[in-house]
Motif scaffolding. Structure first.
Motif, mmCIF file in Angstrom:
data_model
loop_
_atom_site.group_PDB
_atom_site.id
_atom_site.type_symbol
_atom_site.label_atom_id
_atom_site.label_comp_id
_atom_site.label_asym_id
_atom_site.label_seq_id
_atom_site.Cartn_x
_atom_site.Cartn_y
_atom_site.Cartn_z
ATOM 1 N N LEU A 59 37.903 39.085 39.212
ATOM 2 C CA LEU A 59 38.106 37.640 39.228
ATOM 3 C C LEU A 59 37.194 36.959 40.245
ATOM 4 C CD1 LEU A 59 41.978 37.471 38.839
ATOM 5 C CD2 LEU A 59 40.265 36.857 37.138
ATOM 6 N N SER A 60 36.944 37.608 41.363
ATOM 7 C CA SER A 60 36.047 37.050 42.374
ATOM 8 C C SER A 60 34.637 36.899 41.815
ATOM 9 C CB SER A 60 36.041 37.945 43.609
ATOM 10 O OG SER A 60 35.123 37.474 44.547
ATOM 11 N N GLN A 61 34.149 37.921 41.145
ATOM 12 C CA GLN A 61 32.819 37.852 40.524
ATOM 13 C C GLN A 61 32.795 36.808 39.413
ATOM 14 O OE1 GLN A 61 30.034 39.516 41.572
ATOM 15 N NE2 GLN A 61 31.344 40.171 43.252
ATOM 16 N N GLY A 62 33.852 36.754 38.621
ATOM 17 C CA GLY A 62 33.939 35.764 37.549
ATOM 18 C C GLY A 62 33.959 34.346 38.083
ATOM 19 N N ALA A 63 34.614 34.130 39.221
ATOM 20 C CA ALA A 63 34.669 32.797 39.822
ATOM 21 C C ALA A 63 33.282 32.351 40.272
ATOM 22 C CB ALA A 63 35.638 32.800 41.002
ATOM 23 N N GLU A 64 32.506 33.257 40.837
ATOM 24 C CA GLU A 64 31.152 32.902 41.260
ATOM 25 C C GLU A 64 30.297 32.519 40.058
ATOM 26 O OE1 GLU A 64 29.370 35.847 43.791
ATOM 27 O OE2 GLU A 64 31.152 35.937 45.060
#
Length: 153
Positions: A59-64
């Motif tokens: 989710l962190s990578q997707g948010a970026e």
């Protein structure tokens, strides 16, 4: 599917389903789903009701990627002449927007002990993402037609 991949997919599926339910609820009430999504993030983030254990990194990578795509989409929606005309007309409001949306990022970075350059970068991030969200919320208003009703005739 067992193991880490199964847990990741199950957790992501639950997150996406929950966001869909929140979006439907927001639409029925006539609100933007963004505040509900933020509350959901607080509820399931670190220190929340139920932390996301297997999908946090994904989710962190997707948010970026999502922030980058949001800013790209905003750039695709406006021409250079529209942008310059709006910049001239809205400069005072834009300055206030930069201060209000950038100040929390600067303050948070300084409270964390970051240097002035990092604090300005963090202020730029909070300004850009906040402005991007507002621009997407106002996009339907840009295409709306003003209807004037003359009750005297």
């Amino acid at each position: 599917m067992d193991g880490p991949a199964g847990s990741l997919l199950l957790e992501l599926g639950a997150v996406i389903f929950g966001l869909g339910v929140l979006g439907l609820l927001a639409r029925r009430v006539g609100l933007s789903p963004i505040p509900l999504y933020l509350l959901a993030g607080l509820a399931f983030g670190r220190g929340g009701l139920l932390p996301l254990t297997t999908s946090g990194e994904f989710l962190s990578q997707g948010a970026e990627i999502g922030v980058i795509l949001l800013l790209l989409l905003l750039g695709l929606e406006y021409s250079a002449s529209e942008l310059l005309a709006n910049l001239r007309a809205q400069a005072p409001v834009g300055l206030l927007n930069a201060l209000v949306n950038g100040a929390p990022g600067v303050a948070a970075a300084l409270l964390l002990g970051w240097g002035p350059v990092a604090a300005l970068a963090m202020g730029g991030v909070t300004y850009a993402t906040s402005s991007g969200i507002v621009a997407k919320l106002l996009a339907p208003c840009r295409d709306a037609k003003l209807v004037v009703v003359d009750y005297h005739s």
